[in-house]
Design an enzyme around this catalytic site. Structure first.
Site, short mmCIF file in Angstrom:
data_model
loop_
_atom_site.label_atom_id
_atom_site.label_comp_id
_atom_site.label_asym_id
_atom_site.label_seq_id
_atom_site.Cartn_x
_atom_site.Cartn_y
_atom_site.Cartn_z
N LYS A 16 0.83 -1.21 0.00
CA LYS A 16 0.00 0.00 0.00
C LYS A 16 0.86 1.26 0.00
O LYS A 16 0.64 2.18 -0.80
CB LYS A 16 -0.94 0.01 1.20
N ASP A 21 -6.67 1.31 0.72
CA ASP A 21 -6.75 1.43 2.19
C ASP A 21 -8.17 1.05 2.62
O ASP A 21 -8.96 0.54 1.83
CB ASP A 21 -6.40 2.86 2.62
#
Length: 213
Positions: A120, A138
């Protein structure tokens, strides 16, 4: 969600959010990297408050190493998980100096090899700092992708891959920030603001919240 609806959805988001960008404050790629590492399980607001003072005294790998782990902790102690984050950031700075001449690398493999940097975080850096059309999934984007029917998936990676297929090419560069900002302020977790949502007519969520009189 079919391609026509996806196209319409992103067209509407792009009109509603004309300048999609991160809400983290930074002035260099290194500052952005540190801010993103600190933002895990923390709000951008809390990170910005801490980094404002941190970056004023240390905004390079060398300067943060000079602070030492205890000195760094003193600047970020208001952020969740600050102990482990400080340890990772010190290691990360050493890696940048030893392997990358103090510069943030531009490849996924090199980014993910840094302490405290997962997929991420790497996607955020690749997208925001280097202009790659990556999407960092997210909690906001994971929720929105599943709730709307845009790109359903049981895992973060599955949603990422689904979004890569679903997002029209012209919106891929901005898709990450369009989705995260919409998820953060409109398609919220507990009570989505469906009556204020510009994509409500396209969203496939069956339990839309009613308009408040």
């Amino acid at each position: 969600m079919n391609a026509k609806k996806c196209q319409a959805l992103f067209a509407k988001l792009a009109l509603a959010i004309p300048e999609p960008t991160t809400e983290l404050n930074y002035t260099s790629t290194f500052e952005l990297l540190i801010a993103v590492v600190l933002s895990a399980q923390a709000t951008d607001k809390s990170v910005n408050k801490a980094t404002e003072k941190l970056f004023a005294v240390a905004n390079t790998p060398e300067a943060i190493l000079a602070l030492g782990e205890d000195g760094l902790k003193n600047h970020i102690k208001t952020i969740g998980l600050y102990n482990s984050k400080a340890t990772n950031i010190i290691s990360l700075c050493r890696q940048l100096i030893a392997k990358h001449q103090g510069q943030v690398p531009e490849t996924r493999s090199e980014l993910e090899a840094l302490a405290g940097v997962g997929r991420k975080t790497a996607n955020v850096i690749l997208n925001t700092a280097f202009g790659h059309a990556t999407i960092a999934v997210d909690t906001h984007i994971f929720r929105l992708a599943n709730r709307t029917g845009l790109a359903p998936g049981k895992t973060v990676l599955a949603v990422e891959y689904a979004l890569e297929q679903a997002v029209p090419k012209r919106y891929k560069q901005d898709a990450h920030h369009l989705l995260i900002l919409h998820g953060r302020y409109v398609c919220t977790a507990r009570k989505p603001k469906c009556c204020d949502c510009v994509i409500a007519d396209l969203c496939e969520y069956e339990q839309k919240t009613p308009e408040v009189n």
